[in-house]
Write a protein that holds these residues in place. Structure first.
Motif, PDB file in Angstrom:
ATOM      1  N   VAL A   1     -12.015 -35.035   8.526  1.00 45.18           N
ATOM      2  CA  VAL A   1     -12.703 -33.755   8.631  1.00 45.18           C
ATOM      3  C   VAL A   1     -11.691 -32.735   9.121  1.00 45.18           C
ATOM      4  CG1 VAL A   1     -14.586 -32.474   9.717  1.00 45.18           C
ATOM      5  CG2 VAL A   1     -14.884 -34.900   9.172  1.00 45.18           C
ATOM      6  N   SER A   2     -11.406 -31.749   8.289  1.00 41.07           N
ATOM      7  CA  SER A   2     -10.453 -30.709   8.653  1.00 41.07           C
ATOM      8  C   SER A   2     -11.077 -29.756   9.653  1.00 41.07           C
ATOM      9  CB  SER A   2     -10.022 -29.937   7.401  1.00 41.07           C
ATOM     10  OG  SER A   2      -9.127 -28.912   7.774  1.00 41.07           O
TER      11      SER A   2
ATOM     12  N   GLY B   1     -16.071 -27.879   9.481  1.00 34.18           N
ATOM     13  CA  GLY B   1     -15.439 -28.959  10.227  1.00 34.18           C
ATOM     14  C   GLY B   1     -15.398 -28.679  11.722  1.00 34.18           C
ATOM     15  N   ARG B   2     -15.103 -27.435  12.085  1.00 34.37           N
ATOM     16  CA  ARG B   2     -15.063 -27.064  13.507  1.00 34.37           C
ATOM     17  C   ARG B   2     -16.456 -27.134  14.125  1.00 34.37           C
ATOM     18  NH1 ARG B   2     -10.240 -24.622  15.162  1.00 34.37           N
ATOM     19  NH2 ARG B   2     -11.211 -23.296  16.732  1.00 34.37           N
ATOM     20  N   GLU B   3     -17.467 -26.721  13.368  1.00 39.04           N
ATOM     21  CA  GLU B   3     -18.845 -26.797  13.873  1.00 39.04           C
ATOM     22  C   GLU B   3     -19.274 -28.251  14.069  1.00 39.04           C
ATOM     23  OE1 GLU B   3     -21.177 -24.540  11.116  1.00 39.04           O
ATOM     24  OE2 GLU B   3     -20.569 -22.614  11.983  1.00 39.04           O
TER      25      GLU B   3
ATOM     26  N   THR C   1     -14.101 -41.884  11.419  1.00 37.01           N
ATOM     27  CA  THR C   1     -14.041 -40.453  11.152  1.00 37.01           C
ATOM     28  C   THR C   1     -12.965 -39.848  12.034  1.00 37.01           C
ATOM     29  OG1 THR C   1     -16.395 -40.359  10.614  1.00 37.01           O
ATOM     30  CG2 THR C   1     -15.323 -38.276  11.153  1.00 37.01           C
ATOM     31  N   LEU C   2     -12.035 -39.121  11.407  1.00 37.37           N
ATOM     32  CA  LEU C   2     -10.981 -38.442  12.143  1.00 37.37           C
ATOM     33  C   LEU C   2     -11.136 -36.940  11.964  1.00 37.37           C
ATOM     34  CD1 LEU C   2      -8.325 -38.512  13.785  1.00 37.37           C
ATOM     35  CD2 LEU C   2      -7.124 -38.471  11.576  1.00 37.37           C
ATOM     36  N   TYR C   3     -11.251 -36.242  13.084  1.00 35.67           N
ATOM     37  CA  TYR C   3     -11.253 -34.778  13.093  1.00 35.67           C
ATOM     38  C   TYR C   3      -9.817 -34.361  13.353  1.00 35.67           C
ATOM     39  CZ  TYR C   3     -16.281 -35.240  13.343  1.00 35.67           C
ATOM     40  OH  TYR C   3     -17.577 -35.555  13.070  1.00 35.67           O
ATOM     41  N   SER C   4      -9.266 -33.578  12.428  1.00 35.44           N
ATOM     42  CA  SER C   4      -7.836 -33.301  12.455  1.00 35.44           C
ATOM     43  C   SER C   4      -7.538 -31.967  11.797  1.00 35.44           C
ATOM     44  CB  SER C   4      -7.125 -34.428  11.684  1.00 35.44           C
ATOM     45  OG  SER C   4      -5.760 -34.177  11.529  1.00 35.44           O
TER      46      SER C   4
END
Length: 102
Positions: free
Chosen positions: A52-53, A61-63, A25-28
């Protein structure tokens, strides 16, 4: 990309033949140079991942990122195969080459 001589377009010759057992999983977010570098490495290694944007308009996504790391700064890679969360682009790339290359 064009600015980096085609990086992220083709498969890297040292990439593993098999995909990891669990999805990375990449948060980007799109316009971040450090996030782009990580995405290019994931493409070069042909690693499947969930993106995840976490841009300013991406509330969900931020949460989710806040729950994972306690902050909203990206990029962040969650690798359940290795049981780690990596929070710096250079560290993420080092982790990917260490664990997913031959």
């Amino acid at each position: 990309t064009l600015l980096r001589g085609g990086r992220g377009i083709g498969r890297w010759e040292g990439a593993c033949a098999e995909a990891p057992e669990q999805l990375l999983t990449l948060y980007s977010y799109e316009n971040n140079q450090f996030c782009r570098l990580v995405r290019e490495v994931l493409c070069e290694l042909e690693l499947p991942y969930r993106l995840v944007s976490t841009g300013k308009g991406s509330i969900a996504g931020r949460e989710e990122l806040q729950k994972v790391t306690g902050r909203t700064r990206a990029p962040v890679l969650v690798d359940r195969n290795e049981g780690v969360t990596v929070t710096d682009s250079a560290d993420i790339m080092q982790h990917l080459f260490k664990h997913y290359c031959t």
